[in-house]
Design an enzyme around this catalytic site. Structure first.
Site, PDB file in Angstrom:
ATOM      1  N   GLU A 146     -31.598  16.378  72.655  1.00 31.39           N
ATOM      2  CA  GLU A 146     -32.843  16.932  73.196  1.00 31.39           C
ATOM      3  C   GLU A 146     -33.946  15.885  73.093  1.00 31.39           C
ATOM      4  O   GLU A 146     -33.984  15.097  72.149  1.00 31.39           O
ATOM      5  CB  GLU A 146     -33.220  18.200  72.428  1.00 31.39           C
ATOM      6  CG  GLU A 146     -32.300  19.351  72.781  1.00 31.39           C
ATOM      7  CD  GLU A 146     -32.580  20.610  71.979  1.00 31.39           C
ATOM      8  OE1 GLU A 146     -33.682  20.767  71.455  1.00 31.39           O
ATOM      9  OE2 GLU A 146     -31.652  21.434  71.860  1.00 31.39           O
ATOM     10  N   CYS A 173     -28.314  22.021  66.510  1.00 35.72           N
ATOM     11  CA  CYS A 173     -26.936  21.512  66.388  1.00 35.72           C
ATOM     12  C   CYS A 173     -26.535  21.111  64.970  1.00 35.72           C
ATOM     13  O   CYS A 173     -25.609  21.702  64.419  1.00 35.72           O
ATOM     14  CB  CYS A 173     -26.737  20.338  67.335  1.00 35.72           C
ATOM     15  SG  CYS A 173     -26.779  20.830  69.054  1.00 35.72           S
ATOM     16  N   ARG A 198     -35.621  25.582  66.800  1.00 33.64           N
ATOM     17  CA  ARG A 198     -34.511  26.148  66.040  1.00 33.64           C
ATOM     18  C   ARG A 198     -34.252  25.302  64.788  1.00 33.64           C
ATOM     19  O   ARG A 198     -34.097  24.093  64.882  1.00 33.64           O
ATOM     20  CB  ARG A 198     -33.254  26.243  66.919  1.00 33.64           C
ATOM     21  CG  ARG A 198     -33.380  27.306  67.996  1.00 33.64           C
ATOM     22  CD  ARG A 198     -32.155  27.371  68.894  1.00 33.64           C
ATOM     23  NE  ARG A 198     -32.143  26.326  69.894  1.00 33.64           N
ATOM     24  CZ  ARG A 198     -31.242  26.243  70.878  1.00 33.64           C
ATOM     25  NH1 ARG A 198     -30.287  27.140  70.982  1.00 33.64           N
ATOM     26  NH2 ARG A 198     -31.299  25.262  71.758  1.00 33.64           N
TER      27      ARG A 198
HETATM   28  P1  NAD Z   1     -29.151  27.574  74.553  1.00 36.56           P
HETATM   29  O1  NAD Z   1     -29.292  28.680  73.602  1.00 36.56           O
HETATM   30  O2  NAD Z   1     -30.334  26.736  74.918  1.00 36.56           O
HETATM   31  O3  NAD Z   1     -28.545  28.118  75.932  1.00 36.56           O
HETATM   32  C1  NAD Z   1     -27.467  28.984  75.998  1.00 36.56           C
HETATM   33  C2  NAD Z   1     -27.631  29.820  77.266  1.00 36.56           C
HETATM   34  O4  NAD Z   1     -26.422  30.572  77.464  1.00 36.56           O
HETATM   35  C3  NAD Z   1     -28.775  30.835  77.199  1.00 36.56           C
HETATM   36  O5  NAD Z   1     -29.658  30.663  78.295  1.00 36.56           O
HETATM   37  C4  NAD Z   1     -28.062  32.189  77.245  1.00 36.56           C
HETATM   38  O6  NAD Z   1     -28.799  33.197  77.921  1.00 36.56           O
HETATM   39  C5  NAD Z   1     -26.788  31.844  77.997  1.00 36.56           C
HETATM   40  N1  NAD Z   1     -25.699  32.808  77.796  1.00 36.56           N
HETATM   41  C6  NAD Z   1     -25.261  33.353  76.644  1.00 36.56           C
HETATM   42  N2  NAD Z   1     -24.265  34.218  76.889  1.00 36.56           N
HETATM   43  C7  NAD Z   1     -24.047  34.201  78.223  1.00 36.56           C
HETATM   44  C8  NAD Z   1     -23.140  34.886  79.091  1.00 36.56           C
HETATM   45  N3  NAD Z   1     -22.257  35.770  78.620  1.00 36.56           N
HETATM   46  N4  NAD Z   1     -23.227  34.621  80.401  1.00 36.56           N
HETATM   47  C9  NAD Z   1     -24.126  33.756  80.900  1.00 36.56           C
HETATM   48  N5  NAD Z   1     -25.013  33.079  80.128  1.00 36.56           N
HETATM   49  C10 NAD Z   1     -24.963  33.288  78.809  1.00 36.56           C
HETATM   50  O7  NAD Z   1     -27.979  26.648  73.953  1.00 36.56           O
HETATM   51  P2  NAD Z   1     -27.852  25.055  74.081  1.00 36.56           P
HETATM   52  O8  NAD Z   1     -28.778  24.387  73.140  1.00 36.56           O
HETATM   53  O9  NAD Z   1     -27.861  24.677  75.519  1.00 36.56           O
HETATM   54  O10 NAD Z   1     -26.382  24.856  73.485  1.00 36.56           O
HETATM   55  C11 NAD Z   1     -25.238  25.284  74.187  1.00 36.56           C
HETATM   56  C12 NAD Z   1     -24.014  24.702  73.501  1.00 36.56           C
HETATM   57  O11 NAD Z   1     -24.053  23.273  73.590  1.00 36.56           O
HETATM   58  C13 NAD Z   1     -23.911  25.033  72.013  1.00 36.56           C
HETATM   59  O12 NAD Z   1     -22.576  25.207  71.676  1.00 36.56           O
HETATM   60  C14 NAD Z   1     -24.462  23.785  71.341  1.00 36.56           C
HETATM   61  O13 NAD Z   1     -23.958  23.581  70.064  1.00 36.56           O
HETATM   62  C15 NAD Z   1     -23.974  22.703  72.291  1.00 36.56           C
HETATM   63  N6  NAD Z   1     -24.788  21.485  72.286  1.00 36.56           N
HETATM   64  C16 NAD Z   1     -26.139  21.580  72.266  1.00 36.56           C
HETATM   65  C17 NAD Z   1     -26.902  20.418  72.297  1.00 36.56           C
HETATM   66  C18 NAD Z   1     -28.402  20.500  72.261  1.00 36.56           C
HETATM   67  O14 NAD Z   1     -29.032  19.456  72.045  1.00 36.56           O
HETATM   68  N7  NAD Z   1     -29.018  21.648  72.464  1.00 36.56           N
HETATM   69  C19 NAD Z   1     -26.277  19.166  72.359  1.00 36.56           C
HETATM   70  C20 NAD Z   1     -24.894  19.112  72.399  1.00 36.56           C
HETATM   71  C21 NAD Z   1     -24.149  20.284  72.363  1.00 36.56           C
END
Ligand code: NAD
Length: 441
Positions: free
Chosen positions: A153, A261, A329
């Protein structure tokens, strides 16, 4: 290529926009209706540099669409990518309920061959569970790819467009070829796609985050020892990081790591280790040092004002878990602010992007300021908790004249202690003497 991205959060939205930018047709699905409505109008609900421009341009071109209709998106797409959240459960393991819900839904929707790509961070071994769950729901052929995401991010668009590496974990030659084609536009200088089995791909993600977190906790521990012996951790950090075998990234001491994360991935890794009979001693120590880092910093401020807490107002600069994002978060800044409030202190805070989210998370118990200067007025000390660029070269004279007491607590080691002192400020940071070691009395 036709792609369905499930989840329009930090990872899903960035990935969808970047994949559309290189010419793919991407349908991004989220269950959050208000988020999708805003995205359809080109309103991006998160702060990430360059993302809004990318989303709006690809919306206009028609290559990027947003919907809540998973069925239609899966019907139209060869590749279905999951980027839903995998937060921590109360016992520290990964809560896979969002992933499981999407997989169950997809199982009932498949009409022809699809490639299911897991971009969410899921515990080692999850691929086998998902493949079994899908097979129990459909006889339509599919392939599974573990494709953990490494974007950070604050620089997510840049990271996605120019990745250090892309990890593809699959046993299917067909899926492997499609994934190679999908990532080819991001590999024009050199091919940085690494193919492996799904188990190793899942493990790579956790190992990478645990290693980065280890470096931060290690440096915090060294910083505490510096404080005890009178060494300057800034010199130590530079001396250490100049060794090419070590490198200089992720060696900054301070209030510790946070974010969506590292904390959850660390506890999930510990949980996975334990379920296989491993104590995970090193990773547990990393976690403990990190918990102590933020508490230690907050406690230092309480000790400074001991007995007068209820008369104290703190100017807090930074609420996001790190610079460049509005994500709060597991933010160490929020942790510290909660402690200050617990101790009866008042907080006037400023953050360039995360203010509103923090205000809500803190039940409006802080006073949110429109700029960094406003937070200083009538405050007893400045507390720096996020390393935003705009905090890096402050006007020390102005800080001194606006604060009631000329004192800074810097949880990110942003300033030169000598410069702060010359400006008449008492300066407290992490692992550095308040007076340089070679300075004559
Ligand atoms: P986030 O919470 O920002 O976004 C998740 C989205 O998924 C939300 O908008 C939510 O409404 C949607 N969602 C949940 N259930 C759903 C469903 N059944 N149908 C449709 N949409 C649904 O999460 P994020 O930060 O983007 O992280 C997502 C994944 O990527 C996690 O596993 C995280 O560990 C991983 N990740 C995150 C980062 C980061 O920097 N944020 C980096 C690498 C990996």
């Amino acid at each position: 290529m036709k792609i369905c991205m499930v989840g329009a959060g930090y990872v899903g939205l960035v990935s969808a926009a970047c994949l559309a930018e290189v010419g793919n047709e991407v349908i991004c699905v989220d269950k959050d209706e208000s988020r999708i409505t805003r995205l359809c109008e080109g309103v991006v609900p998160i702060y990430e540099p360059d993302l809004e421009r990318l989303v709006q341009r690809n919306l206009r071109s028609g290559r990027l669409r947003f919907t809540t209709d998973l069925k239609e998106a899966v019907r139209r797409s060869l590749i279905v990518i999951l980027a839903v959240g995998t937060p921590a459960s109360p016992d520290g393991s990964s809560d896979l309920s969002h992933v499981d819900a999407v997989v169950a839904e997809i199982g009932g929707l498949l009409e022809e061959y699809r490639i299911l790509v897991m971009k969410s961070t899921v515990p080692v071994g999850t691929h086998a569970r998902i493949i079994t769950a899908l097979r129990s729901r459909t006889s339509v052929p599919f392939d599974y790819v573990a494709n953990p995401e490494f974007l950070k991010e604050g620089g997510a668009v840049e990271d996605f467009m120019r990745p250090d590496r892309v990890i593809i974990g699959t046993t299917s030659p067909r899926a492997r070829d499609v994934m190679a084609e999908l990532y080819a536009p991001f590999m024009r200088k050199s091919n940085r796609v690494l193919f492996m089995d799904p188990m190793s791909a899942e493990m790579t993600k956790y190992a990478a985050n645990a290693m980065l977190a280890t470096r931060i906790s290690f440096m915090n521990e060294i910083a505490y020892l510096c404080e005890k012996v009178g060494a300057d951790v800034e010199h130590v950090r530079r001396g250490l990081g100049s060794d090419p075998r070590i490198g200089s990234a992720f060696l900054f001491p301070g209030v510790g790591f946070g974010g969506s994360c590292f904390p959850k991935d660390i506890t999930s890794l510990i949980h996975t280790g334990r379920s296989h009979g491993l104590a995970m001693d090193l990773v547990r120590a990393v976690w403990r040092v990190n918990e102590a880092a933020r508490e230690r910093f907050a406690e230092r401020i309480r000790e400074y004002f001991a007995g007068r807490e209820s008369d104290v107002t703190l100017a807090v600069w930074g609420l996001a878990f790190k610079a460049g994002t509005d994500d709060i978060r597991e933010s160490p800044a929020l942790y510290c602010v909660r402690r200050f409030l617990d101790w009866g202190m008042r907080v006037k805070a400023y953050d360039p992007e995360a203010g509103q989210a923090a205000l809500t998370a803190l039940n409006r118990q802080i006073r949110l300021c429109a700029n960094a200067c406003e937070a200083l007025d009538d405050s007893d000390a400045l507390v720096v908790l996020t390393d935003w660029q705009e905090f890096r070269t402050p006007d020390f004279e102005s800080i001194r004249s606006r604060l009631k007491r000329p004192v800074i607590f810097d949880g990110r080691n942003l300033y030169d202690p000598g410069r702060a002192r010359q400006a008449g400020l008492e300066y407290h940071c992490v692992g550095r003497p308040s007076r340089p070691n070679n300075e004559c009395e």
